[in-house]
Motif scaffolding. Structure first.
Motif, PDB file in Angstrom:
ATOM      1  N   UNK A 194      29.521 -95.683  25.114  1.00 47.99           N
ATOM      2  CA  UNK A 194      29.827 -95.110  26.235  1.00 47.99           C
ATOM      3  C   UNK A 194      31.319 -94.673  25.281  1.00 47.99           C
ATOM      4  N   UNK A 217      27.928 -90.190  27.526  1.00 49.28           N
ATOM      5  CA  UNK A 217      26.682 -91.222  27.550  1.00 49.28           C
ATOM      6  C   UNK A 217      25.419 -91.442  27.091  1.00 49.28           C
ATOM      7  N   UNK A 266      24.613 -97.404  36.891  1.00 46.84           N
ATOM      8  CA  UNK A 266      25.430 -96.577  35.659  1.00 46.84           C
ATOM      9  C   UNK A 266      25.331 -95.845  35.127  1.00 46.84           C
ATOM     10  N   UNK A 322      25.457 -85.569  37.565  1.00 48.13           N
ATOM     11  CA  UNK A 322      25.129 -85.758  36.314  1.00 48.13           C
ATOM     12  C   UNK A 322      26.587 -86.840  36.197  1.00 48.13           C
ATOM     13  N   UNK A 323      25.868 -87.847  36.440  1.00 48.18           N
ATOM     14  CA  UNK A 323      27.369 -89.612  36.753  1.00 48.18           C
ATOM     15  C   UNK A 323      27.425 -89.798  35.317  1.00 48.18           C
ATOM     16  N   UNK A 324      27.918 -90.234  33.996  1.00 49.64           N
ATOM     17  CA  UNK A 324      27.847 -91.084  32.859  1.00 49.64           C
ATOM     18  C   UNK A 324      28.356 -92.320  33.175  1.00 49.64           C
ATOM     19  N   UNK A 325      28.241 -93.536  32.160  1.00 48.07           N
ATOM     20  CA  UNK A 325      28.744 -94.503  32.351  1.00 48.07           C
ATOM     21  C   UNK A 325      30.588 -94.820  32.662  1.00 48.07           C
ATOM     22  N   UNK A 326      31.139 -94.006  32.482  1.00 52.45           N
ATOM     23  CA  UNK A 326      32.429 -94.214  32.763  1.00 52.45           C
ATOM     24  C   UNK A 326      32.429 -93.709  34.451  1.00 52.45           C
ATOM     25  N   UNK A 327      31.835 -93.177  34.862  1.00 54.85           N
ATOM     26  CA  UNK A 327      31.363 -93.306  36.411  1.00 54.85           C
ATOM     27  C   UNK A 327      32.706 -92.544  36.442  1.00 54.85           C
ATOM     28  N   UNK A 338      33.670 -89.567  37.682  1.00 56.28           N
ATOM     29  CA  UNK A 338      33.583 -88.260  38.437  1.00 56.28           C
ATOM     30  C   UNK A 338      32.053 -87.952  38.575  1.00 56.28           C
ATOM     31  N   UNK A 339      31.670 -87.642  39.241  1.00 60.97           N
ATOM     32  CA  UNK A 339      30.084 -87.225  40.150  1.00 60.97           C
ATOM     33  C   UNK A 339      30.456 -85.261  39.754  1.00 60.97           C
ATOM     34  N   UNK A 340      29.123 -85.173  38.359  1.00 62.50           N
ATOM     35  CA  UNK A 340      29.073 -83.562  38.479  1.00 62.50           C
ATOM     36  C   UNK A 340      28.096 -82.810  39.408  1.00 62.50           C
TER      37      UNK A 340
END
Lengths: 444, 444
Positions: free
Chosen positions: A301, A339, A405, B408-413, B415-417
């Motif tokens: 990340x 990511x 994740x 799209x939700x990366x590992x940073x979490x 946000x949810x795009x």
């Protein structure tokens, strides 16, 4: 006249009884004209596949150890089949040729290919078909890669004049006549190349299961089998570990839109799974075809304010990976974040170096790595036209208390990719399967 | 002693009545020592902002047209304030200087900056504070970019000796003394630079709303306001169009962990929204802080079998964008697919060329573009520790029958795009807001 290519796998050709089943299958539909055969596989769970016997024999020869016992065991496997079927085949001569090869400069690919070579000749003799040695028509380059154009031409030239034939699977040769093999399961590829070269109407892939299952039966109790799926869906499921067909076997057939039918030699009346470009008329496409996943994933990340404002940052990140020849499974960029999902085994030796390089080249605000993750794909070209299946899947994971994740669904909407901790992988597959069970396209 | 930097926006300084409110606010807390002032904004909906009047005046001068009426209107706006507050300020001299500038070589950035320049001097005179001209301490490079290090040093040198001061917002100058402005709303940036230079305890940003709302009030009826959020959450919301603070205003304050408090000049007892690195003790962090989105997005979808098997393909794709200086909002790679979210306006002139280049360089199996999409971010650093909020959001969209193009939700979490069609954007925002309403962190 319709032409069907039928490839039979190792268990379908493990002994004389299996040969007889194949004869019945072929007699039932004379359009099954071109047969691709594997080497004899396991007859019972603890049995040894002939290909493994051949490689063991090669290893002994290579080490300067005695290999006569190996050679004799191999000969006996084939002799049993020949005797039971009462086929006329000069096995001793063929074994002598292999013995001579071993005594000179033993080659592992040559040895690995002899199972298909012998088995296909015996099957051809038993069926009264012409034997075709792929050493002449599956054309490899010196570097071991396939020359697809040359193969298509040579294969077409070899097969078109024939009424029917058995082609040995798994191998071919380069222009020097040196044998090259595909990776394990490569007879699937040969079958697909044959189907493509003669523009077959159908490519039947006969194995020991009645088609593709919607989930791994070692995890989910009696998962449904899939009646129809698209090439893209199959490719996604294969990629994620549903190992019903060699990955490289899809492309040659799919390029020409030739349907691939996975069938069960031991249960030949089951319709199996058919992989098609377009569903036949009157068939309903269910939203989800299956769920599959892969363990051993890591997630890197990278966060940096304003990443989203220029295209350079992510490109630099991917350049770093490209320069290291480090493939990644997924890349998700969002607002200020990148990511990357990468196989943990590929990171093992270079992780620290890679992280250092990212730090130096990108000066991220945050850089972290999460290991021991699994990636799950919920696959279905139509599963995501509405969000219904996605909602079901995410709710099921939430209810099972499984932390997610990453979530990734691109515009192709072919699948929903979800990252979950490895130790919850089996729970996740079960929860997802249960949630989509009613949405599954079941073979009747 | 505590030091607070208070920036007042255009509507907070639109007329004499607003100046009086500011005086009350400052008297209430003497730690509010450094004030950053905007130009007078709108007094009523159809009013013209002074900055726009100045730019109109510049345009007339530039075109060789008469600008005396413009200059007079501008003078009157300030004269009204001066008269009502009974301030001693040599307005006519200042207007003469502007007139002289216009008659020689009129410059748009110089003209745009005069609203802040004059308003800040009048405010300083009214409050009895020292006026600080940012032409000396907000340091631009010749190319118009900010020299942050130089600015910090000069600003700190200018302000530290002072008990209190009013700094004009929005502009600075390069080493030649040539005026440069930030983009619109840039006084927020000046405020953040001042807070950072003097290492303030708090940066108050006084505007005409009681903090950040969890959704756009033009779409959602009376959305809740947000009490606390993190810099990262703010950055995401700003990026997605929640325009409460200039994007570049976050970084200088957040680098030093200086909290930013959005307050309402017209309702000074409201606590507003505080942007912090860490929540104060005893405050509960709610899972979601808000939802925001952007229209005018396009999605390019590239599919090629085996993309996932090497890192090169996606890197080539991003290189194409980098060479064109074409920024992208999101990039999602999955199995055999790359999805790129790009602003439609940036594609307008180069779309066909770009698609042609992708075809040539990547020979994809499928290449498509979907236009008229919007991208929605559901923001909350903790919103995604469990999937609960995600499930609610996707279910709400499903129930509203809104098709989702990307998830799209990366590992940073963070946000949810989610991508949805533009014509369903408002419906989607409403559906999402309703679904997360109970999860929102509401200001008391």
């Amino acid at each position: 006249m319709r032409t069907v290519v039928a490839k039979f796998g190792g268990t379908s050709l493990a002994d004389a009884g299996q040969f007889q089943k194949i004869k019945c299958i072929l007699e039932k539909d004379p359009s099954r004209r071109f047969i691709v055969a594997s080497a004899p596989g396991k007859r019972f769970p603890d049995d040894i596949k002939v290909t493994d016997m051949l490689l063991g024999c090669y290893q002994h020869a290579k080490n300067g150890e005695d290999y006569e016992k190996d050679l004799n065991d191999i000969k006996n496997r084939f002799q049993d089949i020949i005797d039971a079927l009462n086929v006329d085949f000069p096995l001793s001569n063929e074994i002598d040729i292999i013995r001579k090869h071993l005594s000179e400069e033993p080659d592992s690919q040559y040895m690995a290919s002899r199972g298909e070579y012998l088995n296909s000749q015996i099957l051809a003799a038993y069926l009264g078909f012409t034997f075709v040695d792929p050493a002449w028509c599956v054309c490899f380059n010196e570097d071991g890669s396939l020359d697809s154009a040359m193969t298509k031409r040579a294969m077409s030239a070899a097969l078109r004049p024939l009424k029917n034939a058995v082609v040995a699977g798994f191998y071919g040769a380069d222009s020097e006549g040196r044998i090259h093999t595909f990776s394990r399961g490569g007879s699937d590829v040969t079958g697909s190349l044959v189907a493509s070269a003669i523009q077959a109407d159908l490519y039947e892939n006969w194995t020991d299961v009645s088609g593709l299952l919607a989930a791994d039966p070692r995890i989910v109790d009696s998962p449904k089998s899939v009646e129809y799926l698209s090439y893209r869906e199959l490719r996604t499921l294969s990629y994620m570990g549903a190992s019903v067909l060699h990955t490289d076997a899809v492309l040659p057939a799919s390029n020409l839109g030739i349907p691939i039918n996975i069938r069960n030699t031991n249960s030949p009346d089951d319709p199996g799974t058919t992989i098609v470009r377009k569903l036949p008329e009157g068939k309903i496409k269910y939203p989800v075809v299956g769920v599959a996943g892969r363990l051993g994933m890591s997630v890197i990340q990278v966060e940096k304010v304003m990443v989203s404002d220029g295209s350079g940052f992510s490109a630099v990140m991917l350049d770093i990976l490209r320069e290291r020849n480090l493939p990644f499974e997924q890349c998700l960029t969002g607002i200020d974040t990148i990511t990357l999902v990468i196989r943990s085994d590929l990171l093992e030796t270079c992780k620290d170096e890679l992280m250092e390089e990212i730090k130096t080249k990108l000066s991220p605000d945050y850089l972290g790595i999460k290991e021991n993750l699994s990636m799950i794909a919920v696959v279905g070209e139509r599963g995501t036209e509405t969000s219904d299946a996605n909602v079901k899947v995410l709710r099921a994971l939430d209810e099972a208390g499984i932390e997610i994740s990453t979530i990734n669904q691109g515009a192709g909407k072919l699948n929903l990719l979800i990252g979950v901790p490895e130790e919850r992988y089996r729970d996740a597959i079960r929860a997802i399967y249960a949630s989509i069970d009613s949405s599954l396209n079941e073979a009747q």
